[in-house]
Design a protein around this motif. Sequence first.
Motif, PDB file in Angstrom:
ATOM      1  N   LEU A  36      61.093  63.198  69.740  1.00 13.71           N
ATOM      2  CA  LEU A  36      61.592  61.747  68.743  1.00 13.71           C
ATOM      3  C   LEU A  36      60.051  61.482  67.894  1.00 13.71           C
ATOM      4  CD1 LEU A  36      63.486  59.555  68.423  1.00 13.71           C
ATOM      5  CD2 LEU A  36      62.872  59.051  70.492  1.00 13.71           C
ATOM      6  N   CYS A  37      60.558  61.313  66.195  1.00 14.21           N
ATOM      7  CA  CYS A  37      59.450  61.110  65.543  1.00 14.21           C
ATOM      8  C   CYS A  37      59.424  59.416  64.724  1.00 14.21           C
ATOM      9  CB  CYS A  37      59.867  62.210  64.863  1.00 14.21           C
ATOM     10  SG  CYS A  37      58.274  61.536  63.171  1.00 14.21           S
ATOM     11  N   ILE A  43      63.960  57.136  58.289  1.00 13.54           N
ATOM     12  CA  ILE A  43      65.444  56.986  58.089  1.00 13.54           C
ATOM     13  C   ILE A  43      67.094  56.227  58.411  1.00 13.54           C
ATOM     14  CG2 ILE A  43      66.357  59.123  58.040  1.00 13.54           C
ATOM     15  CD1 ILE A  43      64.728  60.864  57.678  1.00 13.54           C
ATOM     16  N   ILE A  44      66.337  55.769  59.495  1.00 12.26           N
ATOM     17  CA  ILE A  44      67.313  55.090  60.212  1.00 12.26           C
ATOM     18  C   ILE A  44      68.001  54.020  59.930  1.00 12.26           C
ATOM     19  CG2 ILE A  44      68.476  54.575  62.454  1.00 12.26           C
ATOM     20  CD1 ILE A  44      67.190  57.115  63.987  1.00 12.26           C
ATOM     21  N   VAL A 318      65.170  55.589  71.334  1.00 11.05           N
ATOM     22  CA  VAL A 318      64.917  55.103  69.816  1.00 11.05           C
ATOM     23  C   VAL A 318      64.694  54.374  69.127  1.00 11.05           C
ATOM     24  CG1 VAL A 318      67.174  54.266  67.371  1.00 11.05           C
ATOM     25  CG2 VAL A 318      66.387  56.747  67.792  1.00 11.05           C
ATOM     26  N   GLU A 319      65.537  52.756  69.951  1.00 13.14           N
ATOM     27  CA  GLU A 319      64.605  51.774  69.736  1.00 13.14           C
ATOM     28  C   GLU A 319      63.558  51.505  70.424  1.00 13.14           C
ATOM     29  OE1 GLU A 319      66.300  48.923  68.588  1.00 13.14           O
ATOM     30  OE2 GLU A 319      68.120  50.322  67.801  1.00 13.14           O
ATOM     31  N   GLU A 325      57.202  51.025  72.459  1.00 19.13           N
ATOM     32  CA  GLU A 325      57.340  51.030  74.034  1.00 19.13           C
ATOM     33  C   GLU A 325      56.836  52.542  74.534  1.00 19.13           C
ATOM     34  OE1 GLU A 325      60.828  49.684  75.652  1.00 19.13           O
ATOM     35  OE2 GLU A 325      60.354  47.204  74.699  1.00 19.13           O
ATOM     36  N   VAL A 326      56.999  52.847  73.490  1.00 19.41           N
ATOM     37  CA  VAL A 326      56.742  54.402  73.900  1.00 19.41           C
ATOM     38  C   VAL A 326      54.754  54.884  73.501  1.00 19.41           C
ATOM     39  CG1 VAL A 326      56.914  57.356  72.913  1.00 19.41           C
ATOM     40  CG2 VAL A 326      58.407  55.893  73.193  1.00 19.41           C
ATOM     41  N   GLU A 327      54.289  55.575  74.406  1.00 17.93           N
ATOM     42  CA  GLU A 327      52.700  55.661  74.253  1.00 17.93           C
ATOM     43  C   GLU A 327      52.547  56.930  73.330  1.00 17.93           C
ATOM     44  OE1 GLU A 327      51.282  55.640  78.487  1.00 17.93           O
ATOM     45  OE2 GLU A 327      51.712  53.570  79.079  1.00 17.93           O
TER      46      GLU A 327
END
Length: 334
Positions: A36-37, A43-44, A318-319, A325-327
């Motif tokens: 997941l980038c 884009i989204i 994604v959220e 919240e992703v290290e």
Amino acid sequence: MRAARYFGPHDFRLVEIDRPVPERGEVLLRVRAAGLCHSDLHIIFDELGGYPIPAPLTLGHEICGEAVERGEGVTGIEIGRRYVVFGPVGCGNCRWCRSGRDNLCTESRWIGIARDGGYAEYVTVPAQALVAVPDTVSDAEAAVATDAVLTSYHALLTVGRLQPGEGVAIIGVGGLGLNAVQIASAFGAVVLALDIQERKLELARQHGAAIALDSRQLDPQNPPLDRPITLVADFVGTDQTKLLAQQLVARGGRIVLVGLGSVGGPLLGLRAVADEIAVLGSFWGTRQELATVLDLIARGIIRPRVETHPLDEILTWVERLRAGEVESRVALVP
């Protein structure tokens, strides 16, 4: 099969679609992991300044998969073997491809951005996009190597021309920046890591940063390294971080822009001219560099931090990525 598809701005869903069939020159992969980038968020949520993205489209450009079927004319690909996908795979014939700078091929249809990608159970890709995965590299590590590690390697070593012993500032130590800290340290640089989240700064210290600071507490005129900062890599790319990069870099130094936090930004024209500051763009990396990066991971020189979660949870992640919240990096597993 399940696939996470982009249907237009703010419309990203997990749906059922037909399993693809490889055409001539293509290989069908069973996806084992897809990274997941942050680019997917751009884009989204329509943050690319009008850059055209086809819809509907299965996103996901960081892919590790197992070859399960070869299309007509494909040779040299072993069924059952693990491969990663070189996302910006080129045509192979233009001057960029012939010179080894295939990441700049003008005929490329970037996988997961211009053609269907890896947020699915299966994906078809051109055979020339595949690079074999060493046995000691995990599926998740291999997937994120295709961008989160490759992009950092290309930015520092190829574009930034990093030299052993020089002072390097890494702005933003998330998914790409943390790998950049590892790479810069492994190649002999003295690293100042900057972010606004203490947990990420602590990870940067653990992965080789000499100093890790909250950028809001930094005096850019007096950076705390014991040597000039001659290379700055900005993995955030907002107006604020672009300005910070220009304030930090020493006379005659280089700034490498990687992040896409904003499509514009300030330019300190007098400083750039009078101090001969080079401001350089860096895009992804080359297929040959991807093979090099996989070898570095296999030998333990780089250890990308990545956590795995089911593909069914992609909307949640994604959220969470958007909320900061992703290290490090997340890989989705079908």
